[in-house]
Write an enzyme that holds these catalytic residues in place. Structure first.
Site: not given
Ligand SMILES: Cc1ncc(COP(=O)(O)O)c(C=O)c1O
Length: 388
Positions: A71, A199, A201, A325
Site C-alpha cells: 500500500g 494492499s 495483507h 506503523c
Molecule cells: C490506510 C493505509 N494506507 C496505507 C497503508 C500501508 O500499506 P502497506 O503496509 O501495504 O505498505 C496502510 C497500512 O497500515 C493503511 O492502513
C-alpha cells in the site's frame, strides 16, 4: 490460552487457501514471467490470472492494475507519479489531515521539492467536507487525494461527492483504499476515482504486495525505471508467488464480502454497545455509522491506551492504540488530534479491528475482560487522582 486477534486493520492472517495457491510458484513454477519459454509463460499466466481477479474485485480492467510492493508504494506511486506527470500544469495537491503516513510523507517530500500541499481538516467524526475541497481548488491544483476509509477510526469518506468535484475541474483523484478493498463492496467506476491504492495483507493475502489502480488514459510518471515490467510503469521482476496470493485473496474476498460485512457489522455493534453499557466515561471515535464494518475505536478516560493494550495482551487479546506503523512512536495520533480530541483522550484510545474469523464468543470475552482492566487501571491512575 487461545489468542483473540482483534488487530485486522494492522494486518490479517494469510488464508491457508492463499498460502496453498502461492506454494507452487516458489518451487515448480518458479520461472521469470518475462522469459519466453513455457516455465516463464506459466508464471506469467498465473500473474495475469491474479490481475484479472483483483481487477474484478474493484470493477476495473486488468490492464489498469499495476502491482507494487504494498500500500505504501501504491500511495507513493500515485502521488509522486501524478505530481511529476503534471508539473507543467501546476504544483498544488489537496489531501487531508487524517491520511496514512504513506500519503502524508510523499506529500511532505513533494513540498520540499517546491510543490504546495493543502491539508484539509475533518469534523469531529472524521468526515471531510467535499465543499472544503471545492474551495481549496486553485488553477494550479493537479491532484486530490482522500482516503476511502480511515485506518484508525474507520470513518468512510464521501468519495463519490469528492470525485465529482475533482472530475468537474479535470483534476486527478486518488483514494487510498487499503482499508476498504475486500472489506466493503467497491467499484472504481461508481466511485469515479482515477487512482486507487490497495494492499494484499489487509485482505488475508501475503505481505509485501499491493497494487495501484490507474484509470486508462491517466498520465503518470513511472515509479521504477528498469526492465519495463508492468507496462513500463513499475520495473522489476514480478513477485509471482505474492501476486498469486493476492489474486486468491481477492477471489475469496469477492465470494465472502456480503456475508462478511453483515456478520462484522453485527459483532462491531455488539462490542460498541457492550462497552458503553459496562464502562463509564468512554467515547466512540469516528463516525457512529459511516464507519468500517470491523472498526471499534474508543477513548477511555483517565487511562493510557498503552496500559490497556498490555493488560489485554496478558489476557490473550490483541488490539491496538492506532496505526501499527506509528504506534511505536508514543506520540498522540495525528488522526485523533485532527478529530479534535484532547491530548488525554488521544492517549486513552484503543482500536479493536475485527476480522473474518472473529466470533461472538471472542467479543463476549472482550466485554468480560476490558471492564475489569479499566476498573483496575483507574484505581491506580494518576490522571484520575489529579482530578479528585
Ligand atoms: C490506510 C493505509 N494506507 C496505507 C497503508 C500501508 O500499506 P502497506 O503496509 O501495504 O505498505 C496502510 C497500512 O497500515 C493503511 O492502513
Amino acid at each position: 490460552m487461545k489468542r483473540i486477534y482483534l488487530d485486522h486493520a494492522a494486518t490479517t492472517p494469510t488464508y491457508p487457501e492463499v498460502v496453498e495457491a502461492m506454494l507452487p510458484y516458489f518451487t515448480d513454477a518458479f520461472g521469470n514471467p518475462s522469459s519466453p519459454y513455457s516455465l516463464g509463460q506459466e508464471a506469467k499466466a498465473a500473474a495475469e490470472e491474479a490481475r484479472d481477479k483483483i481487477a474484478h474485485l474493484i470493477g476495473a480492467q486488468s490492464e489498469e492494475i499495476i502491482f507494487t510492493s504494498g500500500g505504501t508504494e501504491a500511495d507513493n506511486f500515485a502521488i509522486k507519479g501524478i505530481a511529476y506527470a503534471n508539473e507543467h500544469k501546476g504544483n498544488h495537491i489537496i489531501t487531508t489531515s487524517i491520511e496514512h503516513n504513506a500519503v502524508l510523507e510523499p506529500c511532505k517530500f513533494l513540498k520540499s521539492q517546491g510543490f504546495k500541499v493543502t491539508y484539509l481538516p475533518v469534523d469531529k467524526s472524521g468526515l471531510v467536507d467535499p465543499q472544503e475541497i471545492k474551495k481549496a481548488i486553485t488553477h494550479k491544483t493537479i491532484l486530490v487525494s482522500v482516503m476511502h476509509a480511515n485506518n484508525e477510526v474507520g470513518t468512510i469518506e464521501p468519495i463519490v461527492e469528492i470525485a465529482e468535484i475533482a472530475k468537474e475541474k479535470e483534476i486527478c483523484f486518488h483514494t487510498d483504499a487499503v482499508q476498504t478493498v475486500g472489506h466493503i463492496p467497491l467499484n472504481v467506476d461508481e466511485l469515479e476515482v482515477d487512482l486507487l491504492s490497495m494492499s494484499a495483507h489487509k485482505l488475508y493475502g501475503p505481505k509485501g504486495i499491493g497494487a495501484l489502480y490507474i484509470r486508462k488514459g491517466t498520465r503518470i510518471t513511472p515509479f521504477m525505471h528498469g526492465g519495463g515490467q508492468e507496462r513500463g510503469r513499475r520495473a522489476s521482476t514480478e513477485n509471482v508467488p505474492a501476486i498469486v496470493g493476492f489474486g486468491t485473496a481477492a477471489e475469496i474476498a469477492q465470494r465472502e464480502i456480503d456475508r462478511e460485512v453483515k456478520g462484522l457489522v453485527s459483532l462491531r455493534d455488539k462490542l460498541i454497545q457492550g462497552l458503553f453499557e459496562r464502562i463509564v466515561q468512554i467515547h466512540l471515535n469516528g463516525h457512529p455509522w459511516q464507519r468500517l464494518p470491523n472498526n471499534v475505536n474508543v477513548s477511555i478516560e483517565f487511562i493510557e491506551g498503552e496500559s490497556i493494550l498490555i493488560s489485554l495482551d496478558l489476557e490473550g487479546i490483541v488490539a491496538s492504540t492506532g496505526s501499527a506503523c506509528s504506534s511505536n512512536a508514543l506520540e498522540p495520533s495525528h488522526v485523533l488530534l485532527a478529530l479534535g480530541l484532547t491530548g488525554e483522550l488521544t492517549r486513552g484510545s484503543v482500536r479493536f479491528s475485527l476480522g473474518r474469523e472473529t466470533t461472538e464468543e471472542e467479543v463476549d470475552r472482550v466485554l468480560e475482560v476490558l471492564p475489569r482492566i479499566v476498573t483496575r487501571l483507574r484505581s491506580i491512575s494518576p490522571l484520575l487522582k489529579s482530578r479528585t
